[in-house]
Design an enzyme around this catalytic site. Sequence first.
Site, PDB file in Angstrom:
ATOM      1  N   ALA A  88       0.867  -1.183   0.000  1.00  0.00           N
ATOM      2  CA  ALA A  88       0.000   0.000   0.000  1.00  0.00           C
ATOM      3  C   ALA A  88       0.901   1.229   0.000  1.00  0.00           C
ATOM      4  O   ALA A  88       2.076   1.137   0.334  1.00  0.00           O
ATOM      5  CB  ALA A  88      -0.857  -0.022   1.262  1.00  0.00           C
TER       6      ALA A  88
ATOM      7  N   GLY B 198       0.862  -5.095   0.803  1.00  0.00           N
ATOM      8  CA  GLY B 198      -0.282  -5.040  -0.099  1.00  0.00           C
ATOM      9  C   GLY B 198       0.042  -5.614  -1.470  1.00  0.00           C
ATOM     10  O   GLY B 198      -0.873  -6.054  -2.183  1.00  0.00           O
TER      11      GLY B 198
ATOM     12  N   GLU C 112      -0.472  -9.193  -1.098  1.00  0.00           N
ATOM     13  CA  GLU C 112      -1.919  -9.392  -0.914  1.00  0.00           C
ATOM     14  C   GLU C 112      -2.644  -9.329  -2.261  1.00  0.00           C
ATOM     15  O   GLU C 112      -3.548 -10.121  -2.526  1.00  0.00           O
ATOM     16  CB  GLU C 112      -2.464  -8.351   0.070  1.00  0.00           C
ATOM     17  CG  GLU C 112      -1.949  -8.604   1.489  1.00  0.00           C
ATOM     18  CD  GLU C 112      -2.323  -7.498   2.462  1.00  0.00           C
ATOM     19  OE1 GLU C 112      -1.925  -6.340   2.227  1.00  0.00           O
ATOM     20  OE2 GLU C 112      -3.016  -7.789   3.447  1.00  0.00           O
TER      21      GLU C 112
HETATM   22  C1  HSC Z   1       0.774  -2.262   3.439  1.00  0.00           C
HETATM   23  O1  HSC Z   1       0.984  -2.761   2.372  1.00  0.00           O
HETATM   24  C2  HSC Z   1      -0.524  -2.361   4.168  1.00  0.00           C
HETATM   25  C3  HSC Z   1      -1.469  -3.364   3.591  1.00  0.00           C
HETATM   26  O2  HSC Z   1      -1.217  -4.657   4.066  1.00  0.00           O
HETATM   27  C4  HSC Z   1      -2.891  -3.102   4.007  1.00  0.00           C
HETATM   28  C5  HSC Z   1      -3.530  -1.883   3.455  1.00  0.00           C
HETATM   29  C6  HSC Z   1      -4.953  -1.904   3.847  1.00  0.00           C
HETATM   30  C7  HSC Z   1      -5.613  -0.579   3.748  1.00  0.00           C
HETATM   31  C8  HSC Z   1      -7.001  -0.677   4.312  1.00  0.00           C
HETATM   32  C9  HSC Z   1      -7.663   0.660   4.371  1.00  0.00           C
HETATM   33  C10 HSC Z   1      -9.027   0.531   4.969  1.00  0.00           C
HETATM   34  N1  HSC Z   1       4.598   3.369  -0.030  1.00  0.00           N
HETATM   35  O3  HSC Z   1      13.336   1.970   0.118  1.00  0.00           O
HETATM   36  P1  HSC Z   1      13.707   2.725  -1.103  1.00  0.00           P
HETATM   37  C11 HSC Z   1       9.271   4.900  -1.499  1.00  0.00           C
HETATM   38  S1  HSC Z   1       1.954  -1.350   4.234  1.00  0.00           S
HETATM   39  C12 HSC Z   1       5.034   4.603  -0.345  1.00  0.00           C
HETATM   40  O4  HSC Z   1      14.709   3.811  -0.999  1.00  0.00           O
HETATM   41  P2  HSC Z   1      14.881   0.339  -2.209  1.00  0.00           P
HETATM   42  C13 HSC Z   1      10.355   5.298  -0.516  1.00  0.00           C
HETATM   43  O5  HSC Z   1       9.867   6.165   0.470  1.00  0.00           O
HETATM   44  C14 HSC Z   1       3.326  -1.394   3.121  1.00  0.00           C
HETATM   45  N2  HSC Z   1       6.317   4.858  -0.694  1.00  0.00           N
HETATM   46  O6  HSC Z   1      14.142   1.741  -2.298  1.00  0.00           O
HETATM   47  C15 HSC Z   1      11.364   5.952  -1.449  1.00  0.00           C
HETATM   48  O7  HSC Z   1      10.900   7.251  -1.723  1.00  0.00           O
HETATM   49  P3  HSC Z   1      11.936   8.433  -1.957  1.00  0.00           P
HETATM   50  C16 HSC Z   1       4.052  -2.680   3.142  1.00  0.00           C
HETATM   51  C17 HSC Z   1       7.158   3.829  -0.724  1.00  0.00           C
HETATM   52  O8  HSC Z   1      15.104  -0.094  -3.594  1.00  0.00           O
HETATM   53  C18 HSC Z   1      11.249   5.130  -2.725  1.00  0.00           C
HETATM   54  O9  HSC Z   1       9.970   4.489  -2.664  1.00  0.00           O
HETATM   55  N3  HSC Z   1       5.238  -2.600   2.329  1.00  0.00           N
HETATM   56  C19 HSC Z   1       6.758   2.531  -0.404  1.00  0.00           C
HETATM   57  O10 HSC Z   1      16.033   0.412  -1.273  1.00  0.00           O
HETATM   58  C20 HSC Z   1      12.316   4.080  -2.878  1.00  0.00           C
HETATM   59  O11 HSC Z   1      12.331   3.286  -1.699  1.00  0.00           O
HETATM   60  C21 HSC Z   1       6.419  -2.255   2.818  1.00  0.00           C
HETATM   61  O12 HSC Z   1       6.581  -2.052   3.993  1.00  0.00           O
HETATM   62  C22 HSC Z   1       5.414   2.314  -0.055  1.00  0.00           C
HETATM   63  N4  HSC Z   1       4.935   1.083   0.239  1.00  0.00           N
HETATM   64  O13 HSC Z   1      13.837  -0.637  -1.531  1.00  0.00           O
HETATM   65  C23 HSC Z   1       7.545  -2.143   1.829  1.00  0.00           C
HETATM   66  N5  HSC Z   1       7.831   1.707  -0.501  1.00  0.00           N
HETATM   67  O14 HSC Z   1      12.735   8.040  -3.143  1.00  0.00           O
HETATM   68  C24 HSC Z   1       8.259  -0.847   2.014  1.00  0.00           C
HETATM   69  C25 HSC Z   1       8.862   2.486  -0.885  1.00  0.00           C
HETATM   70  O15 HSC Z   1      11.080   9.646  -2.142  1.00  0.00           O
HETATM   71  N6  HSC Z   1       9.298  -0.615   1.033  1.00  0.00           N
HETATM   72  N7  HSC Z   1       8.471   3.759  -1.025  1.00  0.00           N
HETATM   73  O16 HSC Z   1      12.764   8.486  -0.710  1.00  0.00           O
HETATM   74  C26 HSC Z   1      10.479  -1.235   1.053  1.00  0.00           C
HETATM   75  O17 HSC Z   1      10.740  -2.115   1.844  1.00  0.00           O
HETATM   76  C27 HSC Z   1      11.516  -0.780   0.067  1.00  0.00           C
HETATM   77  O18 HSC Z   1      11.172   0.523  -0.334  1.00  0.00           O
HETATM   78  C28 HSC Z   1      11.685  -1.659  -1.194  1.00  0.00           C
HETATM   79  C29 HSC Z   1      12.648  -0.942  -2.175  1.00  0.00           C
HETATM   80  C30 HSC Z   1      12.280  -3.006  -0.774  1.00  0.00           C
HETATM   81  C31 HSC Z   1      10.381  -1.865  -1.886  1.00  0.00           C
END
Ligand code: HSC
Length: 699
Positions: free
Chosen positions: A63, A102, A105
């Site tokens: 997400a 997400g 998911e």
């Molecule tokens: C989720 O998914 C919740 C869901 O289960 C439920 C939702 C339900 C909703 C219900 C409503 C009623 N979002 O890390 P990097 C940006 S929670 C936004 O340097 P890398 C990051 O800030 C999510 N932005 O790259 C950065 O921006 P900048 C679960 C995101 O190659 C840029 O992308 N997922 C983002 O070293 C590059 O990132 C996670 O926790 C996101 N999800 O690593 C995964 N992800 O350039 C989180 C990244 O402006 N992400 N950004 O600084 C990561 O672990 C790492 O970013 C990667 C890439 C491994 C994907």
Amino acid sequence: MSEVVSYERIDRIVVITIDNPPVNAMGHAARRGLCAAVAQFNTDANARIAVLLCAGRTFIAGADISEFDQPPLAPWLPEVVQTLEASPKPIVAAIHGTALGGGLEVAMGCHYRCAVAAAKVGLPEVALGLLPGATGTQRLPRLAGVGKALDMMLSGKPVSAGEAHEHGIIDEIIAGELREGAIAYAERLLEQDAPPRRVSQLRVDKADLDAEFFSDYRQQIARQARGFFAPQQIIQCVEAAVELPYEEALAVERERFTACRESGHSRAQRHLFFAERAAAKIPDVPKDSPLRAINKVAVIGAGTMGGGIAMNLVNAGLPVTLLETDEAGLERGLGSIRSHYEAALKKGRMTQAQLEERMRLINAGLDDIALADADLVIEAVFENMAIKKQVFERLDAVCKPGAILASNTSSLDVNAIAAATRRAEDVIGLHFFAPANVMPLLEIVRATHTAPEVIATAMALAKTLRKTAVLVGVCYGFVGNRMFFPYIREAQMLLLEGVSAARIDQVAYDWGMAMGPHAVSDLSGLDVFYKLYEEWEDKPDDPAYFRMGIELYKQGRYGQKSGAGIYQYDGRTPLPDPAVAELAARLAEELDIAPREISDEEIIERLFYPMINEGARILEEGIALRPGDIDVVFANGYGMPRYRGGPMFYADALGLKTVHAGICKYRERYGERYWTPAPLLEKLAQAGSTFADWQAAQQ
Ligand code: HSC
């Protein structure tokens, strides 16, 4: 179709592509676009099967985390996942890079999943204080089994496509190019007349779950993730998956997700997620700055720090020459590195071949020849300015032009160190935290003349070493230690006021610190603190300041390493020592400090308010670039729990008015020396503002 989702039909097969750089997060546009694409697929009479894939470097990374601070916009991600699953025609997810949160998911909402071998999948929401709230807590146990699903969701660690395949999460591994392979896989599914296979309709396998399974798991996680809110919520959702019909269990997931999302813990953890990424950005050092090549590193000093730094470097594959002044010191250093690796070997964390390879990467040297061809030299000698200056004079004489000359000082003036050379532009501080091969933080200290390309190279090196780097300016103690000293100061003042070390530590531990201030002082060594104190030129002129530490040091009580410090030790177990309480009482009398009844609340305020106040000064002076940088330092280098978000986030959460009023209250009792509110804190408190607002206004 939509700005981020495209639809393309090739004969009977549809390819739906999400193109939402950088990581294809499922923001509102992607959610809307994907629902529209599924609707188009369902009404496209010629389409028989769809492949969902992503453009760019990765499949969906989850997400969009930045949306969690705003009210959710429909369609919500759980609805998108349900829409995919409800499709009467099969949809295949095709994964490359990482399918996270997400993202996985969405893939589990599809009817089949294929991935290239290098892909990884995981549910890392727990690291953000969240749970997989788009049906993930219900789907993963159905595919992978309850135990594996819990392990994945509670560790947050992604698994390889191969492992995911073994556990039924991935159906097909694609050799070669993903799009082509995924289309071929879809063709095969069509030929087999494969129906949509809906994960929600699978049964959860309960066969291996005994009556105590969940209560045991809860207890284990309560120990491992002490104080965190989300882990227990995840367990509750999985228990619901086992006990309840799908729809009812889904309602539990929705409710628990909302509780997590709105919790202070998740706000703090989300703040750190973005703060860690922001810390990598230096305004006047652009991302594409030229870098200097680092192929050979020399480390001067084979003591605890030097050895730890050397291990950190060779663990990342960089050859290191370790230098000492005598043979005995060198042998001791190499011996302790080898025994560290042997311990890892015994625990099965490393193979014999890896051990030998790492030792092979470490050369030992006693003279300056080894320095001549180093691209980077890291000095890790005593924390003494005169010695450091001598070392840097020597480096200036023998190192090749362009070599980066770094000091691992934890407090001293890097400008003064640089002035010992004729190449101040090549000099930088690299403050590793002990144990250097374990602790994730690296403070990179920018001196007045440090060249931008030297800073860029140091930031890149931190990435290679898997460290979280924070750029800081020159002042005594930089960001971390400068803010940590008032914390230790108050911890020792509280001893003089009659509070026991064990109680102070317990209160800090219950607040969430990995260790209390006294246990940590004993672990780092009171001798180390004493040396820092001695070298500090403008230390407070106060006979009570760090007095307990000085007296204990003079008694040879250095902490764990000498068997006694603020505590006495049985092995590594700290035991209260009546002699320390007596010393505190004697010093209190001498210093005219009266014992008082002190509440737990006061202990917390006394420990953390001065830290926050110092942080405000650090921001005003430009020593840290952002409040978030300070938070990253404390979450990664000082054992502050991530659910507090770091001292500046914690201050904002408390309200700066409250912090300011607290500091003024202690000023009444203790005077101005330590309790004068920092001008920035005062200004923000009076304006009803926050450090976060202040940061936003700077941009
Ligand atoms: C989720 O998914 C919740 C869901 O289960 C439920 C939702 C339900 C909703 C219900 C409503 C009623 N979002 O890390 P990097 C940006 S929670 C936004 O340097 P890398 C990051 O800030 C999510 N932005 O790259 C950065 O921006 P900048 C679960 C995101 O190659 C840029 O992308 N997922 C983002 O070293 C590059 O990132 C996670 O926790 C996101 N999800 O690593 C995964 N992800 O350039 C989180 C990244 O402006 N992400 N950004 O600084 C990561 O672990 C790492 O970013 C990667 C890439 C491994 C994907």
